[in-house]
Scaffold this active site. Sequence first.
Site: not given
Lengths: 492, 475
Positions: A91, A166, A190
């Site tokens: 990420k 996310s 997330s």
Amino acid sequence: MTPPAPGSGSAAGARPGRSAVETADAVRAGRLTAAAVLEEHLAAIEARESELHAFNLVLADRARAEAAAVDESVAAGRDPGRLAGVTVALKDNLCTRGVETTCSSRILEGWKPPYDATVVTRLRQEGAVVVGKTNLDEFAMGSSTENSAFGPTRNPHDPTRVPGGSSGGSAAAVAAGFAGLALGSDTGGSIRQPAALCGVVGLKPTYGLVSRYGLIAFASSLDQIGPFAGTVADAALLLEVIAGHDAMDSTSLDAPAPSLLEGLDGGVEGLRIGVVSELMDGVEPAAAAAVEAAAHALSAAGAKVDRVSVPAAVYGLSAYYLIAPAEASSNLARYDGVRYGLRSEGPGGSADVAAMFAATRAAGFGDEVKRRIMLGTYALSAGYYDAYYGQAQRVRTLIIRDFDAAYRSFDILLSPTTPGPAFELDAKTSDPMAMYLSDVCTIPTNLAGHPAVTVPWWPEGSGLPLGIQVLAPALGEAVMLRAAAALEAAAP
Amino acid sequence: MTADTPGWETVVGLEVHCELRTATKLFCGCPNRFGQEPNTQICPVCTGQPGSLPVLNRMAVEMAMRIGLALHCRIEPSIFHRKNYFYPDMPKDYQVSQYDQPINIDGWLELPSGGRIGIERAHLEEDTGKITHVGGAGRIHDASHSLIDYNRAGVPLVEIVSRPDIRSAAQARDYVAELRSILVATGASDGKMEEGSLRVDANVSVRPRGSTEFGTRAEIKNVNSLRSLVRAIEYEAARQIGVLSDGGRVTLETRHWDEAGGRTTSGRTKEQSEDYRYFPEPDLVPVAPDAAWLGRVEAAMPVLPAARRSRLAQATGAPGEDIAVLVETGLDELVLAAVAAGADARTAVNRATNEVAGALETGTPPPPATFARLVKMETEGALTATQAKTVLADMLRDGGEPEELARQRGFEALASDALADAVSAVIEANPAEWERFKAGEAKVAGFFVGQVMKATRGNADGGAVTAELRRRAGI
Ligand SMILES: [Zn+2]
């Protein structure tokens, strides 16, 4: 243990049938080269990345060099480590030394961290090959990856739909076979929410089990790094590698990394499993039905399943939207244009430093980030602190108390991961509250600091996956993963 | 108006920021070192790079505990807060500081002149970087640009907050001087106000004498020496008395001390001061020193200035000012050791207070045993006072043994026979002056001493010559 089958009619398809556990075994034994593994993933990226936009940055050349180094180690008779030749997507809020790390924000565009996050160092020590940096909602604030300054990521199973967020890029990367594994961060869901929407395994560890050093903070008391994987065993392997005390993180637990793969197939015979009533209310019927089916399957495998109430869980969302923005308003103050990232002098190029701060932040942050900074600033203001931030912390204590009570009668808990399957792009972008509700089932775990994992569940006849969430008390990862593996085996 | 206008009382509370002399910074491993090239003592943590996290320096906590113990504080379980405000010298745009649960609370400091000043708290926090405004006159509003040095960012500070118990500028000076001695004695600080390692803010208010209510205060910043502290408080108290005497009211505000102009000027008013949005720092865990740790710190505490002063006074009977100088300069140990080795206390105190203390910047004090031998040579008459001072200066500059240095200088104090011969010769050569001396003209003694000194090339003791002259004159 069978890898989860892509749903009927799914467009994912490209994910290699080989698990990360199998890849690492084969590479360590010299039956497979890291280079060959990487090329499979790069081919998948080549085929679909332009459509899905899972990555902010694909590190093909660096990854090839890393894979070559792994293969050289094997050739020289050295063991490259537990993740030998396994590709991992990171990420883009995890710091990578010398490699652009943006949080999908204009304000950090072009910033190259001077250091590696602890988890990145641990991946490298175990022979993993970092394939790229994945897209996210700006500063991890969102549930659809539509808040990225660099454009949304699409769901590999239906590109008209969001991958969740996310960590949508990491979820999509694993679901689309762009990487064998991925790391994300989970502040209110997330990791788990996008994993559920993309049909992969996603795990949020106990707070403090994985070092946050090098994770760009959203809400420090809630953030935790965790794995995305195609199988429960792969998630366990990746967690084993990244878990364990780190002197660079004061909130890191002083506990040895847990042994998770061993005993993973121990089954659920005699395990007491509670289905959380409060988290079944208000979800779509299909999501509730999936949990009922999962509970039934576990019961058939020998578990004792019952309903359980965690009353304070219903206040989780409200408490979260005070605590997380409050911490974020402080964590994001440092993006002021002085030391790194974007600097905007504003119209006329004012020489005033306060005007430069304002112009930089106005130009650099997206709407959702600004909304949360304002919410958080307000919640911490003199005169409001006790009514908002203080009250939210008291709710947090109640949630922990209610979970503790539930865990006196149950070993693990079960709930839907999300209220429903992946929604279409733009469906919720104009309604922040509707978007926030996507995390209603995942948030209470973050507030409690407990671990939870989502296991893919494909309802009969549906082309879109759902997730079953398995929750456990602090440091209950081993039993949680054992139940998750049983669910995985029983899943349709 | 002056600060001591009759009918008015000055009330002062002091906030002293003390930079701790730890090897590394408060939350990272960077060296805590003054005077290095800008931005060379930095890392991801102390420059607030995204993703970095603080880890508390245990030694800084220990030094804070020492300060707390020295100031008779209670040492409490404590936590850190974030103080949020935007300023370019602060890398994270918040300062990590202790807020409502500081490590040290409720202590006191005893002034050398007597009297206790209450200590409200002494808490840990991180220092900021340093901004230099370039161009213009170096002031912010006409500077062309600003440079920031983050070497100081994250350096550990202890902020010591007194209660408003101080009643004059002189008492404020005594408080800071004593606090500085204590901080230096605990090893927590180098005590250098000029280098900014000790920074003082003064909360000053005035009230009609006899009143029990406090007046509105002004916080005076930018006070860089004890002298400025006294001047600033006296100026500010006088200003406030003037304002109130004219029927005005004092504004709650921050004021800057202008050393060159000798006055304070208005900064921002506290009414418009920022809301710092304090909340507990989630990246750090509580600091709760357990009994074992506290016990170890307590056991390792040095003897503090107040105790050292009374010990030295008992051993030497020297006057208070000398005692204060010796303790302040750390020469009390030298004197005590010399006295223990048989040196005369009075002479040891004189030589240490005058010669040794005066040469601390340039020279190295001798070992106690060597110093004791020098003092004995003087008290036993082997060296005159002047010679002893010269030999001591040599010792301070170059080291060496007093006997050897005296020999090299050709110093051999005259035996009393030789002294008597020299005095006889001078009297014989100056009969008129001798008559005047005998007639009671005391100042002629100086003439004779000079003549004897000349004859003996300085090897005579002035006191001994005078005594011999008076003996012969029968006076
Ligand atoms: Zn540093």
